[in-house]
Design a protein around this motif. Structure first.
Motif, PDB file in Angstrom:
ATOM      1  N   ASP A  35       6.773   6.745  -5.728  1.00 50.74           N
ATOM      2  CA  ASP A  35       5.624   6.589  -4.821  1.00 50.74           C
ATOM      3  C   ASP A  35       4.379   7.235  -5.418  1.00 50.74           C
ATOM      4  O   ASP A  35       3.302   6.637  -5.422  1.00 50.74           O
ATOM      5  CB  ASP A  35       5.984   7.221  -3.466  1.00 50.74           C
ATOM      6  CG  ASP A  35       4.918   6.949  -2.429  1.00 50.74           C
ATOM      7  OD1 ASP A  35       4.469   7.915  -1.768  1.00 50.74           O
ATOM      8  OD2 ASP A  35       4.517   5.784  -2.264  1.00 50.74           O
ATOM      9  N   MET A  75      -2.562   3.831  -0.076  1.00 48.58           N
ATOM     10  CA  MET A  75      -3.561   3.905  -1.151  1.00 48.58           C
ATOM     11  C   MET A  75      -3.963   2.524  -1.630  1.00 48.58           C
ATOM     12  O   MET A  75      -5.121   2.305  -1.985  1.00 48.58           O
ATOM     13  CB  MET A  75      -2.993   4.701  -2.333  1.00 48.58           C
ATOM     14  CG  MET A  75      -3.349   6.163  -2.261  1.00 48.58           C
ATOM     15  SD  MET A  75      -3.042   7.038  -3.773  1.00 48.58           S
ATOM     16  CE  MET A  75      -4.382   6.504  -4.776  1.00 48.58           C
ATOM     17  N   VAL A  78       2.888   7.000   0.347  1.00 45.50           N
ATOM     18  CA  VAL A  78       1.418   6.970   0.255  1.00 45.50           C
ATOM     19  C   VAL A  78       0.912   5.739  -0.518  1.00 45.50           C
ATOM     20  O   VAL A  78      -0.248   5.358  -0.385  1.00 45.50           O
ATOM     21  CB  VAL A  78       0.902   8.258  -0.416  1.00 45.50           C
ATOM     22  CG1 VAL A  78       1.206   8.268  -1.915  1.00 45.50           C
ATOM     23  CG2 VAL A  78      -0.575   8.439  -0.162  1.00 45.50           C
ATOM     24  N   ALA A  79       1.796   5.144  -1.315  1.00 41.74           N
ATOM     25  CA  ALA A  79       1.348   4.025  -2.161  1.00 41.74           C
ATOM     26  C   ALA A  79       0.781   2.847  -1.363  1.00 41.74           C
ATOM     27  O   ALA A  79      -0.284   2.320  -1.711  1.00 41.74           O
ATOM     28  CB  ALA A  79       2.477   3.565  -3.071  1.00 41.74           C
ATOM     29  N   PRO A  80       1.477   2.414  -0.298  1.00 44.74           N
ATOM     30  CA  PRO A  80       0.885   1.289   0.468  1.00 44.74           C
ATOM     31  C   PRO A  80      -0.473   1.635   1.064  1.00 44.74           C
ATOM     32  O   PRO A  80      -1.396   0.818   1.054  1.00 44.74           O
ATOM     33  CB  PRO A  80       1.930   1.030   1.565  1.00 44.74           C
ATOM     34  CG  PRO A  80       3.190   1.631   1.072  1.00 44.74           C
ATOM     35  CD  PRO A  80       2.793   2.792   0.236  1.00 44.74           C
ATOM     36  N   LEU A 132      -2.662   3.556  -8.942  1.00 43.77           N
ATOM     37  CA  LEU A 132      -3.700   3.005  -8.048  1.00 43.77           C
ATOM     38  C   LEU A 132      -4.981   3.817  -8.130  1.00 43.77           C
ATOM     39  O   LEU A 132      -6.052   3.330  -7.779  1.00 43.77           O
ATOM     40  CB  LEU A 132      -3.179   2.995  -6.608  1.00 43.77           C
ATOM     41  CG  LEU A 132      -2.175   1.899  -6.297  1.00 43.77           C
ATOM     42  CD1 LEU A 132      -1.481   2.168  -4.972  1.00 43.77           C
ATOM     43  CD2 LEU A 132      -2.857   0.544  -6.256  1.00 43.77           C
TER      44      LEU A 132
END
Lengths: 296, 176
Positions: free
Chosen positions: A9, B53, B49-51, A16
């Motif tokens: 993650d 972000m 947190v990736a989604p 990102l």
């Protein structure tokens, strides 16, 4: 959440975070370079923003024009006052511009004319039903002005000095019933006399031309005849109508003066005509004035 | 789908604000919708947190295009703010108008300072520093006023996509 998934993650989060940074760096180097996605977003968004702006414009305009009128009365009062002030200033400026133009025209005329002249300002007009007289004030003192001297403005002949007293003179206009001028029509050289009609409602004059000199036509320009004492070629008027009486020696016509007597403000008095050429050195014969003044 | 809805919501707000703001007397000072969206997504990202972000970066990128900023600048800042929101969500409870307002004010200041820092790092001029800071301060105030209402709308969107009643209640109350 397991450690592996957590690591994955945060790794994705790191990617990102780096990706836009790379795009930012590339964008700084070449700001104009847009991808197909960028263009699509912009093409979609611009009309939408235009519609939103149009709606807000309309609503805001309606609100300010029909609802929110709190300061309108005060603003109206201020605008009216300013408008009045500006109108007065514009009126003064126009008057000055007209005066300046007339002065420039007179100056040009003075430079062109070989005759000696003196400038004057119109200070009063007669409202007498029998007379067409204008009073002028000379620009400089002196007793040079005499009865019978012609008065002109930049457009043409105004009249003749009828009375002179100090710096002032009374000018009898060409349209006065007592006025009589020797004139010529440059088109065909026809000679005649111009008489003032003294009309209440206009400044028209009557032209009488010797039929042997040639026919008069509507639109013919009428100028003064050069008889020595008066500069010839000064425009007096334009033929406005012609009447022909086959049983007389003379052809009669009506002439509208070129001078706008209603707006006269600056004129010139011709003090002396230009000296005639003297090739033989002999004294020239005394010239007859082109301008005859009626009895007064 | 929740994130897609948040992206579209933020895009719509940025688009409308961009069209409307010229009618206000504030000139260049504008509420920082990107910062609010990004930090909200981070606050709501409890486990992953990736989604969040991803959504924040997309919102930032769309705002870059709409506002004419260098592409990637607001996207980077949105990513940082989202990550920050994720890390503080266990330590700060953003509830109530006052707290939400102050929080929004602080987030906007951070966002503005990050923007100034990024621009100077990449050689872009931001004009006189005093003027830029004053504009930032006014933006922060405007965002602080708008923040509570914006967070409420975002919670409503989240509640709309909640699968259970408990999730819905948590979303409406602002629980991560």
């Amino acid at each position: 959440m397991t450690l592996k998934r957590r690591i994955l993650d945060y790794t994705l989060a790191g990617i990102l975070l780096l990706l836009p940074l790379v795009i930012f760096r590339a964008s700084v180097r070449d700001p104009g370079d847009l991808t197909a996605f960028d263009r699509a977003v912009l093409r979609l968004s611009s009309p939408l923003q235009a519609v939103v702006g149009w709606v807000v414009d309309g609503v805001g305009g309606t609100w300010s024009r029909y609802v929110w009128l709190v300061d309108v009365e005060e603003e109206n009062r201020e605008l009216r006052e300013e408008n009045e002030k500006l109108r007065m200033q514009a009126s003064v400026a126009m008057r000055r511009a007209t005066d300046t133009q007339q002065l420039e025209d007179l100056l040009l005329l003075k430079r062109r004319a070989e005759a000696e002249t003196i400038g004057a300002r119109v200070i009063a007009s007669s409202v007498n039903e029998f007379l067409r007289v204008t009073r002028i004030k000379l620009d400089r003192t002196g007793s040079e002005v005499d009865v019978g001297m012609p008065v002109v403005d930049s457009r043409g002949l105004v009249g003749v000095v009828r009375r002179a007293f100090g710096n002032y003179s009374d000018v009898m206009l060409v349209s006065d019933a007592d006025s009589e001028i020797s004139v010529v029509i440059p088109r065909n050289g026809a000679r005649g006399d111009l008489y003032g009609l003294g009309l209440e409602d206009s400044y028209r004059c009557k032209l009488r031309v010797d039929k042997r000199s040639g026919p008069v036509e509507v639109g013919d320009v009428v100028v003064t005849k050069d008889l020595g004492a008066f500069p010839g070629g000064i425009e007096v008027g334009v033929v406005s109508s012609v009447s022909d009486t086959n049983y007389h020696w003379y052809q009669e016509a009506e002439v509208a003066p070129v001078v706008d007597f209603g707006s006269l403000s600056r004129v010139m008095v011709v003090l002396s005509p230009p000296p005639p050429p003297d090739p033989d050195g002999d004294e020239p014969a005394p010239a007859k004035s082109a301008y005859r003044v009626g009895s007064f | 789908m929740r994130f897609v809805a948040q992206v579209f919501f933020a895009y719509g707000v940025v688009l409308v604000l961009g069209a409307l703001w010229r009618f206000t007397p504030f000139e260049r000072s504008m509420p920082d919708v990107v910062a609010l969206s990004a930090v909200y997504l981070g606050l709501r990202a409890r486990t992953q947190v990736a989604p969040a972000m991803t959504a924040a970066v997309v919102i930032g990128y769309l705002a870059d295009l709409l506002m004419g900023a260098p592409r990637g600048m607001l996207a980077t800042i949105a990513g940082i703010l989202c990550l920050t929101g994720h890390f503080v969500q266990g330590r700060i409870i953003v509830r109530g108008r006052v707290v939400a307002g102050v929080f929004s004010f602080v987030v906007t200041l951070i966002s503005g300072l990050l923007a100034l820092g990024l621009r100077s790092a990449f050689g872009l001029s931001s004009g006189p520093v005093g003027s830029a800071l004053w504009t930032l301060f006014l933006s922060a105030i405007l965002t602080g006023v708008m923040g509570p209402w914006y967070f409420r709308l975002c919670r409503l969107i989240d509640a709309r996509f909640a699968r259970t009643q408990r999730e819905r209640d948590e979303a409406l109350e602002g629980h991560p």
